[in-house]
Design a protein around this motif. Structure first.
Motif, PDB file in Angstrom:
ATOM      1  N   ALA A   1       0.830  -1.212   0.000  1.00  0.00           N
ATOM      2  CA  ALA A   1       0.000   0.000   0.000  1.00  0.00           C
ATOM      3  C   ALA A   1       0.866   1.265   0.000  1.00  0.00           C
ATOM      4  CB  ALA A   1      -0.919  -0.017   1.211  1.00  0.00           C
ATOM      5  N   GLU A   2       2.001   1.198   0.693  1.00  0.00           N
ATOM      6  CA  GLU A   2       2.798   2.428   0.849  1.00  0.00           C
ATOM      7  C   GLU A   2       3.638   2.733  -0.402  1.00  0.00           C
ATOM      8  OE1 GLU A   2       2.944  -0.265   2.597  1.00  0.00           O
ATOM      9  OE2 GLU A   2       4.998  -0.966   2.923  1.00  0.00           O
ATOM     10  N   LEU A   3       3.640   1.810  -1.367  1.00  0.00           N
ATOM     11  CA  LEU A   3       4.466   2.029  -2.559  1.00  0.00           C
ATOM     12  C   LEU A   3       3.661   2.729  -3.661  1.00  0.00           C
ATOM     13  CD1 LEU A   3       6.521  -1.262  -3.047  1.00  0.00           C
ATOM     14  CD2 LEU A   3       7.213   0.897  -2.033  1.00  0.00           C
ATOM     15  N   LEU A   4       4.342   3.518  -4.449  1.00  0.00           N
ATOM     16  CA  LEU A   4       3.720   4.153  -5.619  1.00  0.00           C
ATOM     17  C   LEU A   4       3.341   3.054  -6.604  1.00  0.00           C
ATOM     18  CD1 LEU A   4       3.179   6.957  -6.916  1.00  0.00           C
ATOM     19  CD2 LEU A   4       5.383   6.700  -8.079  1.00  0.00           C
ATOM     20  N   ASP A   5       2.155   3.150  -7.190  1.00  0.00           N
ATOM     21  CA  ASP A   5       1.727   2.153  -8.190  1.00  0.00           C
ATOM     22  C   ASP A   5       1.544   2.895  -9.511  1.00  0.00           C
ATOM     23  OD1 ASP A   5       0.519   0.328  -9.792  1.00  0.00           O
ATOM     24  OD2 ASP A   5      -1.159  -0.116  -8.478  1.00  0.00           O
ATOM     25  N   PRO A   6       2.649   3.066 -10.269  1.00  0.00           N
ATOM     26  CA  PRO A   6       2.566   3.881 -11.483  1.00  0.00           C
ATOM     27  C   PRO A   6       1.506   3.389 -12.466  1.00  0.00           C
ATOM     28  CG  PRO A   6       4.735   2.830 -11.264  1.00  0.00           C
ATOM     29  CD  PRO A   6       3.976   2.518 -10.039  1.00  0.00           C
ATOM     30  N   GLN A   7       1.389   2.060 -12.563  1.00  0.00           N
ATOM     31  CA  GLN A   7       0.402   1.507 -13.494  1.00  0.00           C
ATOM     32  C   GLN A   7      -1.017   1.897 -13.033  1.00  0.00           C
ATOM     33  OE1 GLN A   7       0.559  -2.777 -13.622  1.00  0.00           O
ATOM     34  NE2 GLN A   7      -0.029  -2.882 -15.778  1.00  0.00           N
ATOM     35  N   GLY A   8      -1.220   1.766 -11.742  1.00  0.00           N
ATOM     36  CA  GLY A   8      -2.517   2.130 -11.182  1.00  0.00           C
ATOM     37  C   GLY A   8      -2.818   3.608 -11.394  1.00  0.00           C
ATOM     38  N   LYS A   9      -1.797   4.438 -11.201  1.00  0.00           N
ATOM     39  CA  LYS A   9      -1.960   5.894 -11.380  1.00  0.00           C
ATOM     40  C   LYS A   9      -2.330   6.206 -12.823  1.00  0.00           C
ATOM     41  CE  LYS A   9       0.023   8.379  -7.657  1.00  0.00           C
ATOM     42  NZ  LYS A   9      -1.100   7.754  -6.910  1.00  0.00           N
ATOM     43  N   ALA A  10      -1.667   5.510 -13.748  1.00  0.00           N
ATOM     44  CA  ALA A  10      -1.937   5.769 -15.172  1.00  0.00           C
ATOM     45  C   ALA A  10      -3.382   5.399 -15.502  1.00  0.00           C
ATOM     46  CB  ALA A  10      -0.976   4.942 -16.020  1.00  0.00           C
ATOM     47  N   VAL A  11      -3.839   4.278 -14.969  1.00  0.00           N
ATOM     48  CA  VAL A  11      -5.218   3.864 -15.248  1.00  0.00           C
ATOM     49  C   VAL A  11      -6.203   4.826 -14.597  1.00  0.00           C
ATOM     50  CG1 VAL A  11      -6.935   2.036 -14.861  1.00  0.00           C
ATOM     51  CG2 VAL A  11      -4.606   1.447 -15.564  1.00  0.00           C
ATOM     52  N   THR A  12      -5.877   5.292 -13.381  1.00  0.00           N
ATOM     53  CA  THR A  12      -6.746   6.263 -12.711  1.00  0.00           C
ATOM     54  C   THR A  12      -6.912   7.501 -13.592  1.00  0.00           C
ATOM     55  OG1 THR A  12      -5.933   5.509 -10.543  1.00  0.00           O
ATOM     56  CG2 THR A  12      -7.069   7.633 -10.607  1.00  0.00           C
ATOM     57  N   GLY A  13      -5.799   7.963 -14.156  1.00  0.00           N
ATOM     58  CA  GLY A  13      -5.851   9.135 -15.037  1.00  0.00           C
ATOM     59  C   GLY A  13      -6.711   8.875 -16.267  1.00  0.00           C
ATOM     60  N   SER A  14      -6.564   7.690 -16.843  1.00  0.00           N
ATOM     61  CA  SER A  14      -7.353   7.367 -18.045  1.00  0.00           C
ATOM     62  C   SER A  14      -8.836   7.319 -17.719  1.00  0.00           C
ATOM     63  CB  SER A  14      -6.926   5.996 -18.588  1.00  0.00           C
ATOM     64  OG  SER A  14      -5.557   5.982 -18.855  1.00  0.00           O
ATOM     65  N   LEU A  15      -9.164   6.727 -16.571  1.00  0.00           N
ATOM     66  CA  LEU A  15     -10.594   6.644 -16.206  1.00  0.00           C
ATOM     67  C   LEU A  15     -11.185   8.044 -16.101  1.00  0.00           C
ATOM     68  CD1 LEU A  15     -10.795   3.800 -13.518  1.00  0.00           C
ATOM     69  CD2 LEU A  15     -11.170   3.668 -15.983  1.00  0.00           C
ATOM     70  N   ALA A  16     -10.420   8.960 -15.500  1.00  0.00           N
ATOM     71  CA  ALA A  16     -10.929  10.331 -15.352  1.00  0.00           C
ATOM     72  C   ALA A  16     -11.126  10.959 -16.736  1.00  0.00           C
ATOM     73  CB  ALA A  16      -9.949  11.159 -14.528  1.00  0.00           C
ATOM     74  N   ARG A  17     -10.134  10.809 -17.618  1.00  0.00           N
ATOM     75  CA  ARG A  17     -10.253  11.406 -18.957  1.00  0.00           C
ATOM     76  C   ARG A  17     -11.407  10.795 -19.747  1.00  0.00           C
ATOM     77  NH1 ARG A  17      -4.901  11.195 -18.491  1.00  0.00           N
ATOM     78  NH2 ARG A  17      -4.680   9.228 -19.622  1.00  0.00           N
ATOM     79  N   LEU A  18     -11.712   9.539 -19.471  1.00  0.00           N
ATOM     80  CA  LEU A  18     -12.768   8.864 -20.239  1.00  0.00           C
ATOM     81  C   LEU A  18     -14.154   9.010 -19.583  1.00  0.00           C
ATOM     82  CD1 LEU A  18     -10.699   5.660 -21.091  1.00  0.00           C
ATOM     83  CD2 LEU A  18     -11.470   7.412 -22.713  1.00  0.00           C
ATOM     84  N   GLY A  19     -14.195   9.897 -18.559  1.00  0.00           N
ATOM     85  CA  GLY A  19     -15.503  10.194 -17.977  1.00  0.00           C
ATOM     86  C   GLY A  19     -15.923   9.258 -16.858  1.00  0.00           C
ATOM     87  N   HIS A  20     -14.961   8.513 -16.305  1.00  0.00           N
ATOM     88  CA  HIS A  20     -15.293   7.606 -15.200  1.00  0.00           C
ATOM     89  C   HIS A  20     -14.555   8.048 -13.929  1.00  0.00           C
ATOM     90  CE1 HIS A  20     -17.189   4.911 -18.125  1.00  0.00           C
ATOM     91  NE2 HIS A  20     -16.084   4.968 -18.843  1.00  0.00           N
ATOM     92  N   GLY A  21     -14.592   9.362 -13.709  1.00  0.00           N
ATOM     93  CA  GLY A  21     -13.796   9.939 -12.625  1.00  0.00           C
ATOM     94  C   GLY A  21     -14.204   9.512 -11.231  1.00  0.00           C
ATOM     95  N   GLN A  22     -15.376   8.906 -11.086  1.00  0.00           N
ATOM     96  CA  GLN A  22     -15.782   8.521  -9.723  1.00  0.00           C
ATOM     97  C   GLN A  22     -14.981   7.315  -9.237  1.00  0.00           C
ATOM     98  OE1 GLN A  22     -17.415   7.620 -12.380  1.00  0.00           O
ATOM     99  NE2 GLN A  22     -19.230   6.360 -11.978  1.00  0.00           N
ATOM    100  N   PHE A  23     -14.302   6.627 -10.176  1.00  0.00           N
ATOM    101  CA  PHE A  23     -13.456   5.511  -9.769  1.00  0.00           C
ATOM    102  C   PHE A  23     -12.028   6.031  -9.612  1.00  0.00           C
ATOM    103  CE2 PHE A  23     -16.837   2.716 -10.208  1.00  0.00           C
ATOM    104  CZ  PHE A  23     -17.468   2.876 -11.434  1.00  0.00           C
ATOM    105  N   GLN A  24     -11.462   5.890  -8.414  1.00  0.00           N
ATOM    106  CA  GLN A  24     -10.140   6.481  -8.166  1.00  0.00           C
ATOM    107  C   GLN A  24      -9.221   5.467  -7.481  1.00  0.00           C
ATOM    108  OE1 GLN A  24     -11.241   9.856  -5.851  1.00  0.00           O
ATOM    109  NE2 GLN A  24     -12.324  10.860  -7.536  1.00  0.00           N
TER     110      GLN A  24
END
Lengths: 81, 81
Positions: free
Chosen positions: A12-35
């Motif tokens: 949990a305490e580690l940066l998850d770059p892959q997860g961060k990238a997907v979070t960004g894509s979800l927001a751009r694609l209109g699914h910002g409620q998932f973080q």
């Protein structure tokens, strides 16, 4: 043959770059409620014969020593399905 | 915030080279009773507010369209943890 499922997630305490990238894509694609997307591994393996406590103990050992990298990952569950 | 977990696995009929490689390693390392290893993804994401049916339907859409490649993978479960 029974199947054992091992779930492994990044610590949990580690940066998850892959997860961060997907979070960004979800927001751009209109699914910002998932973080806070975090992406781990789900490993299935069959086992010969009955799943005794010994077999589960060995599965735990395999999960921790081979299927995950304990420096950056945690084994969060091991279950028979 | 509630967390939604999406489990994605390679389609059963497809070759899973990664899984095969791990199966071979387990056998060489003396854990041969564990076989047919298949490796998929376990994706966690938090969601703002309550998890309504609409939110779950959208999570399913996200899982199928963004978090997995429906040509080679199956979304096998979506659950709120």
């Amino acid at each position: 043959m029974p199947t054992i499922v091992v779930d492994v997630m990044p610590k949990a305490e580690l940066l998850d770059p892959q997860g961060k990238a997907v979070t960004g894509s979800l927001a751009r694609l209109g699914h910002g409620q998932f973080q806070n997307v975090r992406i781990g591994k789900r490993v299935e393996m069959t086992v010969e014969g009955e799943v005794t406590d010994e077999v589960l103990a060995e599965a735990k050992k395999v999960a921790e020593e081979i299927l995950s990298n304990q420096v950056i990952e945690d084994v969060i569950s091991i279950e028979v399905v």
